[in-house]
Design a protein around this motif. Structure first.
Motif, PDB file in Angstrom:
ATOM      1  N   TYR A 163     -48.866  60.631  33.193  1.00 20.78           N
ATOM      2  CA  TYR A 163     -49.229  62.045  33.039  1.00 20.78           C
ATOM      3  C   TYR A 163     -50.719  62.194  32.715  1.00 20.78           C
ATOM      4  CZ  TYR A 163     -48.996  66.971  32.466  1.00 20.78           C
ATOM      5  OH  TYR A 163     -49.214  68.309  32.665  1.00 20.78           O
ATOM      6  N   GLN A 181     -53.099  60.307  33.641  1.00 19.24           N
ATOM      7  CA  GLN A 181     -53.864  60.085  34.869  1.00 19.24           C
ATOM      8  C   GLN A 181     -53.801  61.331  35.774  1.00 19.24           C
ATOM      9  OE1 GLN A 181     -52.349  57.459  38.053  1.00 19.24           O
ATOM     10  NE2 GLN A 181     -54.051  56.099  37.526  1.00 19.24           N
ATOM     11  N   TYR A 182     -52.593  61.864  35.909  1.00 21.01           N
ATOM     12  CA  TYR A 182     -52.385  63.071  36.734  1.00 21.01           C
ATOM     13  C   TYR A 182     -53.207  64.246  36.214  1.00 21.01           C
ATOM     14  CZ  TYR A 182     -49.934  67.454  37.856  1.00 21.01           C
ATOM     15  OH  TYR A 182     -49.625  68.744  38.205  1.00 21.01           O
ATOM     16  N   SER A 183     -53.219  64.425  34.898  1.00 19.71           N
ATOM     17  CA  SER A 183     -53.833  65.633  34.340  1.00 19.71           C
ATOM     18  C   SER A 183     -55.323  65.727  34.692  1.00 19.71           C
ATOM     19  CB  SER A 183     -53.612  65.703  32.830  1.00 19.71           C
ATOM     20  OG  SER A 183     -54.282  64.637  32.213  1.00 19.71           O
ATOM     21  N   LYS A 237     -55.292  67.103  38.330  1.00 15.90           N
ATOM     22  CA  LYS A 237     -54.133  67.980  38.524  1.00 15.90           C
ATOM     23  C   LYS A 237     -54.324  68.982  39.659  1.00 15.90           C
ATOM     24  CE  LYS A 237     -51.054  71.027  35.852  1.00 15.90           C
ATOM     25  NZ  LYS A 237     -50.888  71.986  36.924  1.00 15.90           N
ATOM     26  N   ILE A 260     -54.213  67.367  43.136  1.00 20.86           N
ATOM     27  CA  ILE A 260     -52.863  66.893  43.481  1.00 20.86           C
ATOM     28  C   ILE A 260     -51.948  68.089  43.756  1.00 20.86           C
ATOM     29  CG2 ILE A 260     -50.772  65.781  42.555  1.00 20.86           C
ATOM     30  CD1 ILE A 260     -52.586  63.562  42.866  1.00 20.86           C
ATOM     31  N   ASP A 261     -52.015  69.074  42.864  1.00 23.68           N
ATOM     32  CA  ASP A 261     -51.144  70.244  43.017  1.00 23.68           C
ATOM     33  C   ASP A 261     -51.378  70.933  44.358  1.00 23.68           C
ATOM     34  OD1 ASP A 261     -50.250  69.591  40.544  1.00 23.68           O
ATOM     35  OD2 ASP A 261     -50.966  71.400  39.516  1.00 23.68           O
ATOM     36  N   PHE A 293     -45.505  59.732  43.396  1.00 23.24           N
ATOM     37  CA  PHE A 293     -44.635  60.431  42.433  1.00 23.24           C
ATOM     38  C   PHE A 293     -43.173  60.206  42.799  1.00 23.24           C
ATOM     39  CE2 PHE A 293     -47.914  63.868  40.942  1.00 23.24           C
ATOM     40  CZ  PHE A 293     -48.783  62.847  40.579  1.00 23.24           C
ATOM     41  N   ILE A 341     -50.102  62.937  48.090  1.00 23.01           N
ATOM     42  CA  ILE A 341     -50.497  62.543  46.726  1.00 23.01           C
ATOM     43  C   ILE A 341     -51.322  61.247  46.779  1.00 23.01           C
ATOM     44  CG2 ILE A 341     -49.590  61.656  44.528  1.00 23.01           C
ATOM     45  CD1 ILE A 341     -47.119  63.558  45.068  1.00 23.01           C
ATOM     46  N   LYS A 363     -55.124  60.190  45.517  1.00 22.28           N
ATOM     47  CA  LYS A 363     -55.351  59.125  44.534  1.00 22.28           C
ATOM     48  C   LYS A 363     -56.163  57.952  45.088  1.00 22.28           C
ATOM     49  CE  LYS A 363     -52.337  58.194  41.314  1.00 22.28           C
ATOM     50  NZ  LYS A 363     -51.084  57.768  40.650  1.00 22.28           N
TER      51      LYS A 363
END
Ligand code: PLP
Length: 370
Positions: free
Chosen positions: A10, A12-14, A17, A20-21, A196, A243, A247
């Protein structure tokens, strides 16, 4: 200090964000959930990054290994040499295809298959070598490829843990997974390039093999509803490709973060009694999928002690393949036996802070001095 985790997905994702979103939202908006354009885009971007001709995405790393072996047209009973110290997937697919896994012990320092022992394991039925680049360190490919050449064997790399690593012994140079006949990788969320959900890929420079791999992964069909051979259904979802494509831009930065964290551990743990830190050989860098120490004291006691203080650790892997109930192979594997009793992987991810690592190292020190 925030909660310690083996992997901080999480966190890393944030940091990325919004990118990715919006990549996910684009796939939903187009609703091309299978075989959307993002799959081809990601394949070609990964191929460019790895400097390899073909990347063929599939559903997971285990499938990648299975499809690789299927593409080599091996016959039942053909022998595939692979390490005793690995994740079960490597060996499972060999058996599943009715090939014979020939387990070989590993090198105690690199944790990877020992080329001298590979030589000794070759028989007239040997067709392939399947090295695993464990914990993020590429195997000794110069030696292994020399053995493969001399004995006319295929070399399939299990690169699920070392994607992005670079092999360079002064003569042979290239990204881990691109040196053998076929490379296989996994995009399982905790891997160095993780999606994911599930995902995987094969890579090769061989045009004919690439075509065969694409066909096998697609029900053995080049043209829809015309099936040339018995294949499988193994695809990377468009959402996962989208995704991964985001990344992939950060993979080198992620590797740098891992290497920094590894250096930090190494500086602290270097001269602790009974601890051996990971060694980086002169033929490859290390992308630290795991930071794995060997502790010759009470390893399980240390694990428990750390766990009680909120420090997760893992044992990759607690049982040698030859001793698994599913395999039960006789033979002598002293290094693997020793490693299953001494290895301990510490929290390792892209978001580790110096404070967290200080805490982890302090507690290890307290336990060792008790
Ligand atoms: C993760 C892993 C695999 C399998 O990958 P999945 O995507 O989980 O199927 C295979 N080999 C090794 C060494 C791995 O670490």
């Amino acid at each position: 200090m925030s909660t310690l985790k083996m992997v901080d997905l999480y966190g890393q994702y944030s940091k990325i964000k919004s990118e990715i979103d919006s990549a996910i939202q684009q796939v939903i908006d187009s609703s091309a959930f299978i075989k959307g354009p993002q799959v081809n885009e990601f394949q070609s971007n990964l191929a460019n990054y790895l400097k390899i001709k073909h990347v063929i995405a599939c559903a997971n790393g285990t499938d990648a290994l299975q499809i690789a072996l299927m593409a080599l047209d091996l016959k039942p009973g053909d022998e595939v040499i692979t390490p005793d110290f690995t994740f079960i997937a490597t060996v499972e697919v060999i058996s599943l295809l009715k090939l014979k896994p020939v387990l070989v012990d590993v090198d105690p320092t690199s944790f990877n298959i020992d080329p001298d022992k590979v030589r000794k394991a070759i028989t007239k039925n040997t067709r392939a070598i399947l090295p695993v680049h464990l914990y993020g360190l590429c195997s000794n490919m110069k030696e292994l490829l020399a053995i493969a050449r001399e004995n006319n064997l295929f070399a399939v790399e299990d690169n699920a843990q070392a994607l992005g690593g670079t092999y360079n012994d002064g003569q042979l140079k290239g990204k881990a997974g691109t040196l053998g006949t076929i490379g296989c990788t996994s995009f399982f969320p905790s891997k160095n390039l993780g999606c994911f959900g599930d995902g995987g890929a094969l890579m090769t420079n061989d045009d004919a093999l690439a075509e065969k791999i694409r066909c096998i992964a697609n029900h053995g069909a080049k043209v829809k509803y015309y099936n040339d051979e018995v294949g499988v259904n193994s695809r990377l979802d468009t959402i996962q490709a989208a995704i991964l494509d985001v990344k992939l831009k950060y993979i080198d930065q992620y590797i740098t973060n891992r290497q920094k964290a590894a250096n930090y551990y190494t500086d602290r743990l270097n001269d602790f009694e009974n601890i051996e830190i990971p060694v980086i050989p002169d033929y490859s860098d290390h992308v630290f999928h795991q930071y794995t120490i060997k502790y010759t004291g009470d390893r399980d006691g240390l694990k428990k002690y750390l766990s009680e203080l909120g420090i997760p650790t893992m044992i990759y892997y607690p049982v040698p393949i030859h001793a698994q109930k599913a395999f039960q192979v006789r033979g002598s594997f002293p290094i693997t036996e020793m490693l299953t009793k001494t290895v301990l992987s510490l929290p390792m991810h892209t978001e580790l802070t110096a404070d967290q690592q200080d805490y982890i190292c302090d507690k290890i020190e307290t336990f060792i001095r008790k």
